[in-house]
Design an enzyme around this catalytic site. Structure first.
Site, mmCIF file in Angstrom:
data_model
loop_
_atom_site.group_PDB
_atom_site.id
_atom_site.type_symbol
_atom_site.label_atom_id
_atom_site.label_comp_id
_atom_site.label_asym_id
_atom_site.label_seq_id
_atom_site.Cartn_x
_atom_site.Cartn_y
_atom_site.Cartn_z
ATOM 1 C CG ASP A 1 -9.027 1.606 2.550
ATOM 2 O OD1 ASP A 1 -9.908 0.864 2.085
ATOM 3 O OD2 ASP A 1 -7.857 1.232 2.764
ATOM 4 C CG ASP B 1 0.178 15.833 -1.727
ATOM 5 O OD1 ASP B 1 1.116 15.018 -1.878
ATOM 6 O OD2 ASP B 1 0.278 16.849 -1.019
ATOM 7 C CG ASN C 1 -7.717 1.570 -1.503
ATOM 8 O OD1 ASN C 1 -7.666 2.584 -2.202
ATOM 9 N ND2 ASN C 1 -8.836 1.133 -0.978
ATOM 10 C CE LYS D 1 -4.522 -1.309 1.753
ATOM 11 N NZ LYS D 1 -5.597 -0.922 2.659
ATOM 12 N N GLY E 1 -6.412 1.835 17.418
ATOM 13 C CA GLY E 1 -5.479 1.418 16.369
ATOM 14 C C GLY E 1 -4.841 2.604 15.683
HETATM 15 P P1 NAP Z 1 -2.040 -2.579 10.250
HETATM 16 O O1 NAP Z 1 -1.522 -1.432 9.446
HETATM 17 O O2 NAP Z 1 -1.189 -3.788 10.419
HETATM 18 O O3 NAP Z 1 -2.439 -1.974 11.692
HETATM 19 C C1 NAP Z 1 -2.912 -2.837 12.701
HETATM 20 C C2 NAP Z 1 -3.239 -2.038 13.955
HETATM 21 O O4 NAP Z 1 -3.700 -2.958 14.953
HETATM 22 C C3 NAP Z 1 -2.037 -1.295 14.564
HETATM 23 O O5 NAP Z 1 -2.446 -0.120 15.175
HETATM 24 C C4 NAP Z 1 -1.543 -2.298 15.615
HETATM 25 O O6 NAP Z 1 -0.911 -1.708 16.713
HETATM 26 C C5 NAP Z 1 -2.841 -2.916 16.098
HETATM 27 N N1 NAP Z 1 -2.593 -4.275 16.592
HETATM 28 C C6 NAP Z 1 -2.317 -5.373 15.859
HETATM 29 N N2 NAP Z 1 -2.135 -6.444 16.668
HETATM 30 C C7 NAP Z 1 -2.286 -5.977 17.936
HETATM 31 C C8 NAP Z 1 -2.192 -6.594 19.222
HETATM 32 N N3 NAP Z 1 -1.921 -7.902 19.364
HETATM 33 N N4 NAP Z 1 -2.405 -5.829 20.314
HETATM 34 C C9 NAP Z 1 -2.686 -4.518 20.193
HETATM 35 N N5 NAP Z 1 -2.775 -3.871 19.000
HETATM 36 C C10 NAP Z 1 -2.567 -4.603 17.890
HETATM 37 O O7 NAP Z 1 -3.405 -3.117 9.649
HETATM 38 P P2 NAP Z 1 -4.541 -2.263 8.907
HETATM 39 O O8 NAP Z 1 -4.336 -2.337 7.451
HETATM 40 O O9 NAP Z 1 -4.636 -0.957 9.579
HETATM 41 O O10 NAP Z 1 -5.848 -3.161 9.213
HETATM 42 C C11 NAP Z 1 -6.398 -3.240 10.513
HETATM 43 C C12 NAP Z 1 -7.675 -4.078 10.467
HETATM 44 O O11 NAP Z 1 -8.632 -3.427 9.664
HETATM 45 C C13 NAP Z 1 -7.514 -5.479 9.854
HETATM 46 O O12 NAP Z 1 -8.339 -6.368 10.553
HETATM 47 C C14 NAP Z 1 -8.017 -5.300 8.431
HETATM 48 O O13 NAP Z 1 -8.540 -6.504 7.885
HETATM 49 C C15 NAP Z 1 -9.130 -4.298 8.655
HETATM 50 N N6 NAP Z 1 -9.419 -3.471 7.479
HETATM 51 C C16 NAP Z 1 -10.718 -3.417 7.065
HETATM 52 C C17 NAP Z 1 -11.040 -2.623 5.987
HETATM 53 C C18 NAP Z 1 -12.465 -2.579 5.517
HETATM 54 O O14 NAP Z 1 -12.710 -2.106 4.388
HETATM 55 N N7 NAP Z 1 -13.424 -3.006 6.311
HETATM 56 C C19 NAP Z 1 -10.060 -1.871 5.325
HETATM 57 C C20 NAP Z 1 -8.754 -1.935 5.796
HETATM 58 C C21 NAP Z 1 -8.445 -2.746 6.889
HETATM 59 P P3 NAP Z 1 0.525 -0.973 16.579
HETATM 60 O O15 NAP Z 1 0.231 0.354 15.964
HETATM 61 O O16 NAP Z 1 1.007 -0.897 17.959
HETATM 62 O O17 NAP Z 1 1.363 -1.852 15.688
#
Ligand code: NAP
Length: 275
Positions: A110, A86, A95, A74, A132
């Site tokens: 998104d 930008d 995305n 990404k 998050g």
């Molecule tokens: P990412 O960039 O990997 O970020 C994950 C976030 O979750 C970070 O803030 C991380 O904390 C936190 N996290 C992960 N494991 C953890 C744990 N064990 N304990 C505490 N915090 C934890 O992932 P992302 O792309 O943002 O996606 C996050 C979620 O959203 C996923 O489930 C994804 O499938 C979903 N999502 C859904 C959509 C939709 O259209 N519905 C779109 C995008 C993403 P740190 O900052 O401390 O690392």
């Protein structure tokens, strides 16, 4: 750039590594079928060191109308596209990539996908809590900054990362540890991976939320997360992750295929995605 002669059907795809779990082919395939568009949408695994070759090959393939981008590309994909909005200095992650004449343009759908299901809520000046601080949180904070919300409380295991994000998006509020009690916010958003299949559950107490609060979980696997179940048990309004997933895909579909997807068929699409 010389385009290779079209060898057949127009196509878009989602690229990432891994990619087998992606629901994008189901969503776009459903809409292509429903509209009778003669085009395809597929999933293609592209490793981190294969991204440059990927864009070189697609740039000259006139059947290719664009791609969706997922983990781990990404941010790195920004180097290969025209960044008209930008995104590089705001969300910092794309995305969706689409062809516009000779140009290969990158964008992020998104933020708008997140916003669509809550567009009718009046959140101007209202307090919001976000859990998050990863890639999805960046798109959500961008959207919240454009919606004119009030204070934003960002809870993350690393509050420094959260504080940096609030500052980046010009949002007033506090960055707290994940274990801190949530504030009495009008909207609570889980933008972390907690609650997702294979991840620890999100353990928070919803008691501080007012009775008219909305709880929005962007996790879509499982669809009924423990957070949403707890919110429903309290009779709070909820938004699930499929709303955002379908919303961001709808904007990409239009950029790829030049037609609006049949959103009146969302119920059938949701059934397909959860069956
Ligand atoms: P990412 O960039 O990997 O970020 C994950 C976030 O979750 C970070 O803030 C991380 O904390 C936190 N996290 C992960 N494991 C953890 C744990 N064990 N304990 C505490 N915090 C934890 O992932 P992302 O792309 O943002 O996606 C996050 C979620 O959203 C996923 O489930 C994804 O499938 C979903 N999502 C859904 C959509 C939709 O259209 N519905 C779109 C995008 C993403 P740190 O900052 O401390 O690392």
């Amino acid at each position: 750039m010389t385009l290779r002669r079209s060898s057949g059907q127009a196509y878009a795809e989602v690229i990432g590594d891994p990619i087998a779990h992606s629901k994008s082919p189901l969503i776009h395939g459903f809409w292509l079928d429903a509209l009778g568009i003669d085009a395809a949408y597929r999933a293609t695994q592209v490793a981190a060191d294969g991204l440059a070759d990927y864009f070189t090959s697609r740039e000259t393939d006139s059947d290719w109308v664009g791609c969706n981008i997922t983990i781990p590309h990404k941010e790195t994909a920004l180097a290969f596209v025209e960044d008209r909005g930008d995104v590089r200095s705001s969300i910092r992650a794309i995305n969706t990539v689409f062809r516009d004449g000779e140009a290969i343009v990158g964008t992020n759908t998104d933020a708008a996908g997140f916003y669509a299901p809550i567009a009718d809520l009046n959140l101007a000046g209202q307090s919001v809590a976000v859990i998050g601080a990863g890639g999805a949180a960046r798109a959500i904070l961008f959207a919240l900054s454009r919606m004119g919300v009030g204070r934003v409380t960002l809870l993350n295991r690393n509050p420094l990362k959260g504080a940096a994000l609030l500052a980046h998006f010009g949002l007033n509020g506090d960055a707290l540890k994940l274990e801190a009690p949530i504030p009495p916010a009008a909207l609570l958003v889980n933008a972390s991976s907690l609650g997702m299949t294979g991840q620890p559950p999100l353990a928070i107490d919803l008691a501080p939320l007012p009775d008219d609060a909305v709880v929005y979980d962007i996790v879509y696997a499982p669809l009924e997360t423990p957070l949403l179940a707890a919110a429903r048990a309290r009779d709070l309004d909820t938004v699930d992750g499929l709303d955002m997933l379908i919303g961001q895909a709808a904007l990409a579909f239009e950029l790829f295929f030049g037609a609006a997807p049949p959103r009146e068929r969302d119920d059938a699409l949701r059934e397909l995605l959860t069956s």
